[in-house]
Design a protein around this motif. Structure first.
Motif, PDB file in Angstrom:
ATOM      1  N   PRO A   9       8.588  78.593  54.542  1.00 45.84           N
ATOM      2  CA  PRO A   9       9.550  77.684  55.169  1.00 45.84           C
ATOM      3  C   PRO A   9       9.114  76.224  55.057  1.00 45.84           C
ATOM      4  O   PRO A   9       9.955  75.337  54.884  1.00 45.84           O
ATOM      5  CB  PRO A   9       9.582  78.161  56.629  1.00 45.84           C
ATOM      6  N   GLU A  10       7.808  75.993  55.149  1.00 49.18           N
ATOM      7  CA  GLU A  10       7.287  74.625  55.031  1.00 49.18           C
ATOM      8  C   GLU A  10       7.545  74.066  53.626  1.00 49.18           C
ATOM      9  O   GLU A  10       7.847  72.880  53.460  1.00 49.18           O
ATOM     10  CB  GLU A  10       5.781  74.602  55.336  1.00 49.18           C
ATOM     11  N   TYR A  11       7.433  74.921  52.629  1.00 51.07           N
ATOM     12  CA  TYR A  11       7.683  74.500  51.258  1.00 51.07           C
ATOM     13  C   TYR A  11       9.160  74.143  51.067  1.00 51.07           C
ATOM     14  O   TYR A  11       9.490  73.167  50.395  1.00 51.07           O
ATOM     15  CB  TYR A  11       7.271  75.605  50.292  1.00 51.07           C
ATOM     16  N   TYR A  12      10.043  74.919  51.668  1.00 55.38           N
ATOM     17  CA  TYR A  12      11.467  74.610  51.586  1.00 55.38           C
ATOM     18  C   TYR A  12      11.774  73.284  52.279  1.00 55.38           C
ATOM     19  O   TYR A  12      12.522  72.451  51.744  1.00 55.38           O
ATOM     20  CB  TYR A  12      12.289  75.729  52.213  1.00 55.38           C
ATOM     21  N   ASP A  13      11.181  73.057  53.454  1.00 59.51           N
ATOM     22  CA  ASP A  13      11.374  71.785  54.160  1.00 59.51           C
ATOM     23  C   ASP A  13      10.856  70.622  53.319  1.00 59.51           C
ATOM     24  O   ASP A  13      11.464  69.543  53.287  1.00 59.51           O
ATOM     25  CB  ASP A  13      10.655  71.808  55.518  1.00 59.51           C
ATOM     26  N   GLU A  44      14.987  85.288  44.047  1.00 61.34           N
ATOM     27  CA  GLU A  44      14.559  86.508  44.728  1.00 61.34           C
ATOM     28  C   GLU A  44      13.399  86.229  45.679  1.00 61.34           C
ATOM     29  O   GLU A  44      13.357  86.750  46.802  1.00 61.34           O
ATOM     30  CB  GLU A  44      14.144  87.562  43.696  1.00 61.34           C
ATOM     31  N   ARG A  45      12.466  85.404  45.234  1.00 62.19           N
ATOM     32  CA  ARG A  45      11.300  85.091  46.068  1.00 62.19           C
ATOM     33  C   ARG A  45      11.674  84.225  47.263  1.00 62.19           C
ATOM     34  O   ARG A  45      11.164  84.405  48.372  1.00 62.19           O
ATOM     35  CB  ARG A  45      10.234  84.380  45.213  1.00 62.19           C
ATOM     36  N   SER A  46      12.595  83.284  47.067  1.00 63.30           N
ATOM     37  CA  SER A  46      12.981  82.408  48.170  1.00 63.30           C
ATOM     38  C   SER A  46      13.832  83.125  49.206  1.00 63.30           C
ATOM     39  O   SER A  46      13.831  82.754  50.391  1.00 63.30           O
ATOM     40  CB  SER A  46      13.698  81.164  47.645  1.00 63.30           C
ATOM     41  N   ARG A  47      14.540  84.153  48.783  1.00 62.10           N
ATOM     42  CA  ARG A  47      15.354  84.911  49.739  1.00 62.10           C
ATOM     43  C   ARG A  47      14.500  85.650  50.765  1.00 62.10           C
ATOM     44  O   ARG A  47      14.981  86.025  51.826  1.00 62.10           O
ATOM     45  CB  ARG A  47      16.256  85.888  48.989  1.00 62.10           C
ATOM     46  N   ARG A  48      13.235  85.854  50.454  1.00 68.75           N
ATOM     47  CA  ARG A  48      12.334  86.499  51.406  1.00 68.75           C
ATOM     48  C   ARG A  48      12.144  85.658  52.665  1.00 68.75           C
ATOM     49  O   ARG A  48      11.777  86.169  53.725  1.00 68.75           O
ATOM     50  CB  ARG A  48      10.972  86.753  50.759  1.00 68.75           C
ATOM     51  N   GLY A  90       7.474  77.810  42.718  1.00 70.72           N
ATOM     52  CA  GLY A  90       6.376  76.849  42.767  1.00 70.72           C
ATOM     53  C   GLY A  90       5.018  77.398  42.383  1.00 70.72           C
ATOM     54  O   GLY A  90       4.032  76.661  42.392  1.00 70.72           O
ATOM     55  N   LEU A  91       4.933  78.691  42.014  1.00 71.55           N
ATOM     56  CA  LEU A  91       3.626  79.269  41.723  1.00 71.55           C
ATOM     57  C   LEU A  91       2.972  78.613  40.512  1.00 71.55           C
ATOM     58  O   LEU A  91       1.759  78.405  40.493  1.00 71.55           O
ATOM     59  CB  LEU A  91       3.755  80.782  41.506  1.00 71.55           C
ATOM     60  N   PRO A 102      -0.099  68.168  49.610  1.00 71.78           N
ATOM     61  CA  PRO A 102      -1.067  69.129  49.077  1.00 71.78           C
ATOM     62  C   PRO A 102      -1.252  70.391  49.907  1.00 71.78           C
ATOM     63  O   PRO A 102      -1.308  71.497  49.360  1.00 71.78           O
ATOM     64  CB  PRO A 102      -2.364  68.307  49.024  1.00 71.78           C
ATOM     65  N   CYS A 103      -1.325  70.263  51.226  1.00 75.00           N
ATOM     66  CA  CYS A 103      -1.566  71.458  52.047  1.00 75.00           C
ATOM     67  C   CYS A 103      -0.386  72.420  51.988  1.00 75.00           C
ATOM     68  O   CYS A 103      -0.564  73.641  52.135  1.00 75.00           O
ATOM     69  CB  CYS A 103      -1.882  71.062  53.488  1.00 75.00           C
ATOM     70  N   ILE A 104       0.808  71.919  51.747  1.00 75.01           N
ATOM     71  CA  ILE A 104       1.985  72.786  51.625  1.00 75.01           C
ATOM     72  C   ILE A 104       1.959  73.515  50.283  1.00 75.01           C
ATOM     73  O   ILE A 104       2.233  74.718  50.201  1.00 75.01           O
ATOM     74  CB  ILE A 104       3.279  71.978  51.800  1.00 75.01           C
ATOM     75  N   ILE A 105       1.602  72.808  49.217  1.00 74.15           N
ATOM     76  CA  ILE A 105       1.473  73.435  47.900  1.00 74.15           C
ATOM     77  C   ILE A 105       0.392  74.511  47.926  1.00 74.15           C
ATOM     78  O   ILE A 105       0.549  75.591  47.355  1.00 74.15           O
ATOM     79  CB  ILE A 105       1.161  72.378  46.825  1.00 74.15           C
ATOM     80  N   SER A 106      -0.697  74.242  48.615  1.00 77.28           N
ATOM     81  CA  SER A 106      -1.792  75.210  48.690  1.00 77.28           C
ATOM     82  C   SER A 106      -1.375  76.495  49.398  1.00 77.28           C
ATOM     83  O   SER A 106      -2.040  77.528  49.241  1.00 77.28           O
ATOM     84  CB  SER A 106      -2.992  74.587  49.417  1.00 77.28           C
ATOM     85  N   GLY A 107      -0.287  76.450  50.172  1.00 81.99           N
ATOM     86  CA  GLY A 107       0.119  77.594  50.970  1.00 81.99           C
ATOM     87  C   GLY A 107       1.136  78.516  50.333  1.00 81.99           C
ATOM     88  O   GLY A 107       1.649  79.421  51.008  1.00 81.99           O
ATOM     89  N   ILE A 108       1.462  78.319  49.039  1.00 90.78           N
ATOM     90  CA  ILE A 108       2.523  79.126  48.422  1.00 90.78           C
ATOM     91  C   ILE A 108       1.978  80.179  47.461  1.00 90.78           C
ATOM     92  O   ILE A 108       2.715  80.691  46.627  1.00 90.78           O
ATOM     93  CB  ILE A 108       3.573  78.237  47.721  1.00 90.78           C
ATOM     94  N   GLU A 109       0.722  80.511  47.594  1.00 88.44           N
ATOM     95  CA  GLU A 109       0.092  81.520  46.732  1.00 88.44           C
ATOM     96  C   GLU A 109       0.879  82.829  46.729  1.00 88.44           C
ATOM     97  O   GLU A 109       1.069  83.461  45.686  1.00 88.44           O
ATOM     98  CB  GLU A 109      -1.332  81.775  47.207  1.00 88.44           C
ATOM     99  N   ASN A 110       1.333  83.249  47.889  1.00 85.79           N
ATOM    100  CA  ASN A 110       2.010  84.542  48.014  1.00 85.79           C
ATOM    101  C   ASN A 110       3.532  84.426  48.057  1.00 85.79           C
ATOM    102  O   ASN A 110       4.224  85.395  48.380  1.00 85.79           O
ATOM    103  CB  ASN A 110       1.519  85.270  49.258  1.00 85.79           C
ATOM    104  N   GLY A 111       4.030  83.251  47.728  1.00 78.84           N
ATOM    105  CA  GLY A 111       5.471  83.048  47.717  1.00 78.84           C
ATOM    106  C   GLY A 111       5.848  81.788  48.470  1.00 78.84           C
ATOM    107  O   GLY A 111       5.038  81.226  49.227  1.00 78.84           O
TER     108      GLY A 111
END
Length: 234
Positions: free
Chosen positions: A59-63, A201-205, A214-215, A47-56
């Motif tokens: 790295p934690e989400y990719y892991d 495009e978003r993940s390349r950032r 994941g938004l 959950p805390c990783i999902i909560s952190g992808i508001e702006n794209g």
């Protein structure tokens, strides 16, 4: 303990958050490799990783994406092995088995099809599986078998109602906002090519050459309810 109970217990002990069983007789035989039953296995996204992808994507989400995919492959292989040891045929639809068609970006038998046939959720307007318990903050794998498991009651229609949050939040404009039913084609819900293009495009950032976004997972009200419940518990 029945075999259905043994499978659910073993998969839960190894990290599955949901295990369901589906009668696939209503699915075209060629799509299901001729098997009559399916097992759907879900793993919860942290959950805390999902909560952190508001702006794209982060790295934690990719892991997390890599961790969960590895776990799902392992769970599928476990279920396949257990069934074969019991004398049944089985095929785990791991990443090694599942192929994405280059022209349609679709698979032979989507995991979410097995999930709706098992009754664990419905297809949202974001074209992802949505569950009452965790929204769409899960990832899925499935196993096909000839073992007559204790199948759930299929879900044939959406429970999204008039909500258009995912459509309005989609940075690629890929979501049509139509409500799903079991007779619909995926293209009526969303444009897979727009989705993948924008997600890449978003993940390349963050230096990742994958289609990660994941938004729509985060923004879904069902996911938000899940995250809010967890916040209240802490």
């Amino acid at each position: 303990m029945t075999l259905s109970e043994e499978l659910r217990s073993g998969l839960s002990d190894r990290g599955a958050c949901v295990v369901g069983y589906a009668d696939l007789s209503g699915v075209p035989e060629e799509s299901r490799w001729g098997y009559g039953y399916g097992i759907i296995i879900a793993v919860e996204l942290t959950p805390c990783i999902i909560s952190g992808i508001e702006n794209g994507p982060t790295p934690e989400y990719y892991d997390e994406y890599l961790r969960v995919n590895t776990l799902l492959n392992s769970l599928g292989e476990y279920a396949e092995g257990l069934l074969k040891n019991k004398g049944f045929e089985a095929l785990a639809l791991t990443q090694k088995v599942v192929e994405i068609h280059p022209e349609t970006k679709s698979t032979r038998l989507p995991h979410k099809t097995v999930a709706t046939r098992a009754g664990i959720g419905w297809i949202g307007k974001n074209a992802m599986l949505i569950t009452r318990e965790r929204g769409s903050a899960i990832r899925l794998t499935s196993v096909l078998t000839n073992c007559p498991l204790e199948a759930g009651i299929p879900i044939n229609g959406s429970r999204c109602g008039s909500c258009t949050v995912c459509r309005d939040s989609c940075p690629g404009g890929a979501i049509t906002g139509r409500e799903w039913n079991v007779e619909m084609e995926r293209a009526e819900l969303y444009d897979a090519f727009k989705c993948r293009k924008t997600a890449r495009e978003r993940s390349r950032r963050i230096g990742v050459d994958e289609s990660l976004c994941g938004l729509c997972i985060l923004k879904c009200p069902w996911t938000q309810r899940h995250l809010e419940k967890l916040q209240h518990k802490t």
